[in-house]
Design a protein around this motif. Structure first.
Motif, short mmCIF file in Angstrom:
data_model
loop_
_atom_site.label_atom_id
_atom_site.label_comp_id
_atom_site.label_asym_id
_atom_site.label_seq_id
_atom_site.Cartn_x
_atom_site.Cartn_y
_atom_site.Cartn_z
N SER A 82 37.07 33.13 44.25
CA SER A 82 37.52 34.51 44.18
C SER A 82 38.07 34.94 45.54
O SER A 82 37.74 34.33 46.57
CB SER A 82 36.37 35.42 43.76
OG SER A 82 35.97 35.11 42.44
N PRO A 83 38.91 36.00 45.58
CA PRO A 83 39.63 36.34 46.82
C PRO A 83 38.75 36.56 48.04
O PRO A 83 39.14 36.23 49.16
CB PRO A 83 40.39 37.61 46.44
CG PRO A 83 40.55 37.54 44.96
CD PRO A 83 39.32 36.85 44.45
N GLN A 122 44.24 34.95 49.40
CA GLN A 122 44.80 34.14 48.31
C GLN A 122 45.69 33.04 48.84
O GLN A 122 45.67 31.91 48.33
CB GLN A 122 45.58 35.05 47.36
CG GLN A 122 44.70 36.04 46.60
CD GLN A 122 45.52 37.12 45.91
OE1 GLN A 122 46.52 37.59 46.44
NE2 GLN A 122 45.08 37.53 44.73
N GLY A 136 49.06 39.85 40.77
CA GLY A 136 48.45 39.23 41.95
C GLY A 136 47.43 40.13 42.59
O GLY A 136 46.54 40.67 41.92
N ASN A 137 47.54 40.33 43.89
CA ASN A 137 46.57 41.12 44.64
C ASN A 137 46.55 42.58 44.24
O ASN A 137 45.65 43.33 44.57
CB ASN A 137 46.88 41.01 46.14
CG ASN A 137 45.76 41.51 47.02
OD1 ASN A 137 44.61 41.12 46.87
ND2 ASN A 137 46.08 42.41 47.94
N LEU A 182 50.60 39.00 47.28
CA LEU A 182 49.62 38.00 47.67
C LEU A 182 48.96 38.38 48.99
O LEU A 182 49.63 38.77 49.94
CB LEU A 182 50.28 36.62 47.80
CG LEU A 182 50.84 36.04 46.48
CD1 LEU A 182 51.63 34.78 46.76
CD2 LEU A 182 49.72 35.78 45.49
N SER A 242 42.73 29.32 45.01
CA SER A 242 42.58 30.68 44.52
C SER A 242 43.15 30.83 43.11
O SER A 242 43.80 29.93 42.58
CB SER A 242 43.31 31.65 45.45
OG SER A 242 44.70 31.31 45.49
N GLU A 243 42.93 32.01 42.52
CA GLU A 243 43.46 32.29 41.19
C GLU A 243 44.98 32.24 41.13
O GLU A 243 45.54 31.66 40.18
CB GLU A 243 42.93 33.65 40.69
CG GLU A 243 43.44 34.09 39.34
CD GLU A 243 44.67 34.98 39.43
OE1 GLU A 243 45.52 34.91 38.53
OE2 GLU A 243 44.75 35.75 40.41
N PRO A 244 45.74 32.80 42.10
CA PRO A 244 47.20 32.63 42.03
C PRO A 244 47.63 31.16 42.09
O PRO A 244 48.58 30.77 41.41
CB PRO A 244 47.70 33.41 43.26
CG PRO A 244 46.64 34.43 43.51
CD PRO A 244 45.36 33.72 43.18
N SER A 250 45.60 28.18 49.04
CA SER A 250 46.72 27.67 48.25
C SER A 250 47.29 26.44 48.93
O SER A 250 47.19 26.30 50.15
CB SER A 250 47.82 28.73 48.08
OG SER A 250 48.57 28.90 49.27
N ALA A 303 39.32 38.27 39.24
CA ALA A 303 40.04 37.01 39.40
C ALA A 303 39.21 35.83 38.91
O ALA A 303 39.73 34.93 38.23
CB ALA A 303 40.42 36.81 40.87
#
Length: 461
Positions: free
Chosen positions: A76-77, A169, A145-146, A165, A98-100, A173, A17
């Motif tokens: 990162s997660p 994550q 995603g995850n 998700l 987070s990345e998402p 957000s 990620a």
């Protein structure tokens, strides 16, 4: 010009990620710094692309000036709220996500719709069921995603996404708002990361952000008291429920052995759902509800579920030896998931243990002991499970395997085979994470399957 053009962004972590986030930010003109705990090939590659590279110590401490001038921090997660750098950024009023969330912020005109789901258990099964349904409907789609495919690096030409998700994550957000979002279930998990259950559940509920704003659809499990209560108080658009009971207006359910829509349309026979187990019928109902929210017809839902191929290590039949069935549910990494798996079989030699992540197993053990004919325990927290078994089933045969090397699973399976009688199921449903002994749950499941096949000299895996 991109909204990130010439902005200073810090990326924490260079795994899948983190590296994907850094590449996407560089592409959009950001000045990117990537920090990680040790030099890696991924860090070197990001440096070659123009990122500034910083190596922290093992505790995550860095030069306090690293946040100077930074507008965004992408974590990162696995980075928890108490991570020194993340906590310092939040305290400084810097946007941390987070990345998402980054992927959501980078969406442009014509971006694909997001159908997203979360929950303590069943996420990957449900998101891949949803992907199969969307493909059966003719959509250009994928599962992201995850599940391992970063959302910031989507292939071109997609019109709708099946998105898994995690609570990690979703915690990081603030704008991410899928057009439809579902919570499958809620049980104690990752409490060492979130601090307590309320924080964990609150993170999950962020998946209903668009529904709360009145622009999307919220889907939830009517059979899970925590989810149902959260959905009732979520507000916004009218919620959609799913249940293993009888369907009703706004509720997908099961009637006369068929998965059924709220308006009474039969979807598919429950006995055809794969993998086996009532929890996977619930997962299929959740996938169907998300698909209907996007306008997918019932015929495509039926075709997608009928053709669905389950992901490995999820209630997967391995083989039968001397009348004993061996099943790999290594993905049951917490007590809630293990309970669903253990409830599917009447007589079980239970293979359990690993990292319990701060979660109590007493209630799980108390509930399942009537089904157990024996137990074989491994892993760092096996003593906690052994103590619970001693309290609730003092006569139950229990074997503890202390080995942690490559031969441990062979010893585990051999002990289980000695305890099992014809008609029993030897079930790997660890109720715990795996990284005390294995690279991940998939490595653990593969080791179990290989050890089972070795009982009869069968090769492969």
């Amino acid at each position: 010009m991109s909204s990130f053009d010439d902005r200073a962004v810090l990326v924490v972590g260079s795994g899948t990620a983190g590296a994907a986030s850094a590449r996407a930010l560089l592409k959009h003109g950001a000045r990117v710094t990537v920090v990680d705990q040790k030099p890696t090939a991924a860090l070197s590659a990001l440096g070659d692309l123009g990122a500034r590279i910083v190596v922290s110590d093992a505790a995550g401490s860095v030069d306090s000036g690293l946040l100077s001038g930074v507008s965004d921090v992408v974590v990162s997660p696995g980075v928890p709220p108490y991570h020194p750098l993340a906590a310092a950024a939040v305290a400084a009023g810097i946007d941390v996500y987070s990345e998402p969330e980054l992927a959501w912020r980078l969406r442009g005109p014509g971006a694909p719709a997001w159908l997203a789901l979360t929950g303590t258990n069943g996420k990957t099964t449900t998101v891949t069921m949803l992907e199969a349904i969307l493909r059966a409907a003719g959509h250009r789609t994928g599962a992201f995603g995850n599940i391992g495919e970063p959302l910031v690096e989507l292939p071109d030409g997609l019109d709708v996404l099946a998105v898994e998700l995690s609570s990690f994550q979703l915690h990081w957000s603030s704008r991410l708002a899928p057009e439809a979002g579902a919570i499958l279930n809620l049980a104690d998990d990752h409490l060492e990361w979130h601090g307590d259950f309320d924080a964990y559940a609150g993170a999950k509920e962020a998946i209903w952000r668009s529904a709360r704003a009145g622009t999307g659809v919220a889907v939830g499990n009517a059979d899970d008291a925590r989810v149902a209560a959260a959905l009732h108080r979520a507000g916004g658009s009218a919620p959609v429920f799913f249940t293993l009971g009888t369907p009703s207006p706004a509720t997908f359910g099961v009637l006369d052995g068929w998965l059924t829509t709220p308006d009474g349309q039969p979807i598919i026979e429950a006995e055809r759902i794969k993998p086996a187990g009532t929890h996977n019928v619930a997962n299929a109902l959740a996938a169907a509800a998300l698909a209907v929210a996007y306008g997918v017809p019932v015929e495509a839902i039926r075709d997608g579920l009928a053709g669905y191929v389950p992901e490995p290590h999820r209630n997967a039949y391995v083989t039968t030896v001397a009348g004993v069935t061996y099943v790999d549910d290594s993905k049951a990494t917490n007590p809630h998931a293990a309970l669903a798996s253990l409830s599917a079989y009447p007589r079980i030699v239970w293979v359990a243990g690993g990292q319990l992540k701060g979660v109590d197993v007493d209630e799980l053990v108390r509930t399942v002991v009537p089904r157990l004919t024996g137990a074989v325990l491994l892993g760092v927290d096996r003593e906690q499970i052994a103590a619970a078994l001693a309290r609730h089933a003092p006569e139950l045969p229990v074997v503890q395997v202390a080995r942690t090397d490559d031969g441990a699973m062979g010893e585990v399976v051999a002990a289980a085979a000695q305890l099992a009688q014809p008609g029993d199921t030897v079930l790997l449903a660890p109720a715990a994470a795996s990284k005390d002994m294995f690279h991940g749950y998939d490595h653990r499941g593969s080791a179990y399957a290989a050890a089972v096949r070795a009982l009869t000299g069968e090769q492969g895996g």
